[in-house]
Design an enzyme around this catalytic site. Structure first.
Site, short mmCIF file in Angstrom:
data_model
loop_
_atom_site.label_atom_id
_atom_site.label_comp_id
_atom_site.label_asym_id
_atom_site.label_seq_id
_atom_site.Cartn_x
_atom_site.Cartn_y
_atom_site.Cartn_z
N ASN A 27 16.09 -9.52 25.22
CA ASN A 27 17.09 -10.58 25.33
C ASN A 27 18.21 -10.47 24.28
O ASN A 27 19.07 -11.35 24.21
CB ASN A 27 16.43 -11.97 25.29
CG ASN A 27 15.74 -12.24 23.98
OD1 ASN A 27 16.16 -11.78 22.92
ND2 ASN A 27 14.66 -13.01 24.03
N ARG A 196 -19.92 7.66 0.06
CA ARG A 196 -19.32 8.04 1.35
C ARG A 196 -20.27 8.98 2.09
O ARG A 196 -20.39 8.91 3.32
CB ARG A 196 -17.94 8.67 1.18
CG ARG A 196 -17.93 9.93 0.37
CD ARG A 196 -16.54 10.57 0.32
NE ARG A 196 -16.49 11.60 -0.71
CZ ARG A 196 -15.78 12.71 -0.62
NH1 ARG A 196 -15.03 12.95 0.43
NH2 ARG A 196 -15.77 13.59 -1.60
N SER A 223 -12.81 13.47 4.77
CA SER A 223 -13.03 12.82 3.48
C SER A 223 -13.85 11.55 3.59
O SER A 223 -14.67 11.24 2.72
CB SER A 223 -11.67 12.48 2.84
OG SER A 223 -10.96 13.65 2.52
N GLU A 250 -2.73 3.68 10.02
CA GLU A 250 -3.71 2.68 9.59
C GLU A 250 -3.47 1.33 10.27
O GLU A 250 -4.42 0.69 10.73
CB GLU A 250 -3.67 2.50 8.07
CG GLU A 250 -4.03 3.75 7.28
CD GLU A 250 -2.88 4.73 7.14
OE1 GLU A 250 -1.74 4.38 7.49
OE2 GLU A 250 -3.13 5.87 6.70
N HIS A 300 -13.20 6.29 -1.30
CA HIS A 300 -12.35 6.59 -2.45
C HIS A 300 -11.93 5.27 -3.09
O HIS A 300 -10.75 4.94 -3.21
CB HIS A 300 -11.14 7.44 -2.02
CG HIS A 300 -11.53 8.80 -1.49
ND1 HIS A 300 -12.41 8.96 -0.45
CD2 HIS A 300 -11.18 10.05 -1.87
CE1 HIS A 300 -12.58 10.25 -0.20
NE2 HIS A 300 -11.85 10.94 -1.06
N ASP A 308 -5.99 12.63 -7.47
CA ASP A 308 -4.90 12.16 -6.60
C ASP A 308 -4.00 11.15 -7.32
O ASP A 308 -2.85 10.93 -6.90
CB ASP A 308 -5.43 11.57 -5.29
CG ASP A 308 -5.64 12.65 -4.22
OD1 ASP A 308 -5.32 13.81 -4.49
OD2 ASP A 308 -6.14 12.31 -3.14
#
Lengths: 506, 506
Positions: A27, A196, A223, A250, A300, A308
């Protein structure tokens, strides 16, 4: 304009979701005015680039929209975008095609003027013409007949295929076996490892026990280790798999998980690094608000991911996620606690759960003979007792539990008996009855919380006068043992801070 | 794949940023494997839909890349995307074109094999050929000459145009006048109103005092009221304005604000509803991590926004943002506190600040004669004293300050003298010296925090035994007076809870 529209449409185009049809109410108006103020996309071309079929029609021309819908339904290999050029506030003489028609009621005068412009009677105020009523009644009857026929066909099929029908019902009820915790506990490794990796083994057992469990990762599976190994991946034209490859999306992943949960028949999970939970706050919140069973595996989970560096090191995310109503955050410390974490997540039928898991290896935790494993399901429990009675209680989660145990050793040798409480899910612990809470955290005994994150959350556990050994800063890039050293997360440093605090501040 | 790539590229295309060039390292590899696993976009076509120029070249063909760059520089009307088809781990015999080359070091053996494949000597390990060294040295000399010429030209220009040069320096230093607080305080309305409206008037004064201040809204300006009224908008080809129309692109807005701050010469702000801060957590965090002065204006800051309902009502966002290291959250309660909030934000040169402002109208706050306005800049201060001495301290922020004042009245009449502390910035208050903190919150006097959000943050202020009147649930859709009634945010309900708590729990 929102980024998630890109993530979702790109993924739908990749998977060739021929059943998906968007009707775009084009619109030209947003809250600040004409969309041309900020938006020049060639929208059909953009969606064609995603592999979609795209049309542009006059959205007020019902025949044109119907024809486009027919083409969309016929197209089984691609999703379809139908750009419907419309006029917001259609017929309202002063507000049509303005932002006023978006955010405000038309008002009595403009409403009447619009009705007049459209040749619609002013009275009665809410008028449904008889022919519309009749049309909808007929359509409801048609749909009722279709529905009854489908149900009859389903009953017939179920009688002929009892095994398949049982599997169907198992899915549609997203059934979780009674003895789930025992099964996951039996599958949980007892040796030390990264949670993990321990969690990955528990996930395989959970997938065997709960056929409705499906999920995947936002391009981090090697990972996060969340692939269901016994089944193939979902791919274009191949939907019998149990693992999705969500891509670096994500926000889109969170939205897809919500869609799967709302559809029913599955318990969906999605994984990424804990830091990237920041990219998917909106769908996580919606899962909680919509009371959907969605499971997030966030690995992590602290500065101890190491090299990192601070862009990848979560610091405020645990506190931030615990603040979302109905979202339970579980941060297990070893294999059995991973079994408890997945059990809690799979049993929470009307709410989402987030698991926080480590990148780095953790030692196996010792437990007393006859330990009652079910205590783990209460969110916090006494892992190591002080003798004769605790002078201080150390409360820790995840990777900091083993650290607290080592600090306890040192404190004990220095004449300070300390109890260690593993509090994998503090939100759940705080919901336990007062007798249990007092048994774990005896009133009057000073409390210290140890968690490698911002301390905010923990004052409700340890008190304003309590000590929180946390991080009120961003992390740093280094091997994780160096980070632990520099940031004061070594047994020596923790024991020393506790000693000094007990001696001084109180 | 990330959604923000859509928001940023769409906005850049709209603004026809001809100076912007993307080199897309199109190596077909992501962490889970070949991007074809999850990604089928026709990338050049997608960017053409945004109004970009797009080429695809062999990324290892330096002449082709150079030619594309020349075309990109020549194109002044559109940004350019150069898709460079490359091979990750180029030359490594076993890892080229695999995900291993993304996340892992090559390793000694594979590295040597790659050097051999590329005809590169194995020793010395780090080799810079003489001709490369010479080339770079020559280029550095060329650039030094260019730099010196530019600086000489600038000095010449500055001498001829001292007024313009002064303005230039004012911008590049993002200068904020010494008497900023006094100027904003003078401009701040003393009557009651929504803090978004009061803040808007303060913003106009701030814009007059600080020429470097520029900003805009993510398509919510009529609601957030953050337009600088004395200057035009930024539009394609028109960059002399001070207001951006960021579109419905919160994540992109946050990223653009970071870019402007990092470029220098401006203090950027961006506005949206507090709930949509969830869409821009990643760039907010980056501003904090990169120590950039970025200001966020988050309005509609509680369930009291009313009818839009729980999807739009922030509950956990204040606690969640306060958890971000270096990010200061300020929630003012009236016009003068809005002046304090903007002063704090403009003086924080190496960190971001978030202002939380109401949608709903608030009453003007009474203050004692001779009130020291500068106390507001300490994050929390005594707004209303108890007589003779407080039996309880009510700590409140933003819209709950007036509520706490009314509850204090009732408590006082019931024989419970209560002090009210307005704590617009609790993070800042907690950084004040102990003498000031104890003067505001006397040790031993029970404390109650009142804030229409999750209570987590407040236990560090009131203690585990303290009372937090907050919300551990999502909101509801209703007029805000009804919401206040139902959720216990009326003077009667607050006074009653405080009375019962003082009588009982302690």
């Amino acid at each position: 304009m929102e980024g998630v529209s890109h993530e979702a449409a790109s993924f739908a185009g990749h998977l060739r979701l021929g059943n998906l049809i968007y009707l775009y109410d084009d619109n030209h108006i947003s809250i600040e005015g004409d969309t041309a103020l900020t938006y020049s996309d060639d929208v059909p071309r953009r969606f064609q680039a995603y592999g979609w079929q795209a049309f542009a029609v006059d959205g007020h021309d019902r025949a044109a929209v119907a024809a486009a819908l027919e083409q969309a339904v016929a197209q089984q290999e691609r999703p379809t975008l139908i750009c419907c050029r419309t006029h917001i506030g259609y017929g309202a003489p002063r507000k049509q095609d303005t932002a006023h028609a978006h955010g405000e009621p038309l008002g009595e005068e403009e409403l009447n003027a619009a009705k007049q412009a459209l040749g619609w009677p002013l009275e009665p105020r809410f008028r449904v013409p008889d022919e519309v009523r009749a049309l909808f009644r007929r359509r409801a009857e048609e749909l009722r007949a279709e529905y009854d026929a489908w149900q009859a066909g389903f009953r017939h099929w179920a009688e002929r295929h009892p095994d398949l029908a049982a599997r169907w019902r198992e899915h549609m009820e997203a059934r979780v076996p009674e003895d789930l915790f025992e099964r996951l506990l039996a599958a949980a490794p007892r040796e030390g490892d990264a949670t993990r990796s321990l969690g990955s083994k528990v996930l395989q057992a959970a997938a065997a026990a709960v056929p409705a469990l499906v999920g995947g990762s936002a391009d981090l599976d090697p990972s996060t280790k969340t692939r269901i190994q016994s089944a193939p991946s979902v791919a274009p034209g191949r939907f019998e798999g149990r693992t999705f490859h969500f891509g670096v999306r994500e926000h889109g992943m969170g939205a897809v998980l919500n869609g799967i949960a709302l559809h029913g028949g599955f318990i969906p999970y999605g994984s990424t690094f804990l830091i990237f939970s920041d990219y998917m706050r909106p769908p996580v919140r919606l899962a909680a608000l919509a009371e959907q069973q969605v499971i997030y595996v966030f690995t992590h989970d602290s500065v101890f991911l190491g090299e990192d560096g601070p862009t990848h090191q979560p610091v405020e995310q645990l506190s931030g996620l615990r603040a979302v109503p109905h979202l339970l955050v579980v941060r297990p410390a070893d294999g059995p606690e991973c079994a408890a974490a997945w059990t809690l997540a799979l049993r929470r039928r009307r709410a989402p759960t987030a698991l926080a898991l480590t990148r780095q290896k953790l030692p196996a935790l010792p437990r007393a003979d006859g330990f009652d494993w079910s205590l783990m399901l209460r969110g916090g429990y006494v892992l190591a007792e002080a003798s004769p009675r605790p002078r201080v209680v150390l409360v820790a989660t995840g990777s900091e539990v083993a650290l607290a145990l080592e600090a306890r050793e040192r404190l004990g040798k220095g004449g300070v008996p300390a109890r260690v409480v593993s509090m994998l899910a503090p939100q759940l612990f705080l919901e336990q009855d007062a007798a249990y809470r007092d048994a774990v955290l005896p009133p009057g005994v000073p409390r210290v919380a140890v968690e490698a994150g911002v301390p905010d959350y923990w004052y409700q556990v340890v008190g304003r006068e309590g000590l929180v050994i946390g991080l009120q800063r961003f992390g740093a890039s280094a091997p994780y043992t160096v980070i632990a050293e520099k940031l004061g997360f070594t047994p020596e440093a923790v024991a020393e801070r506790v000693r000094a605090w007990l001696a001084g501040a109180r």
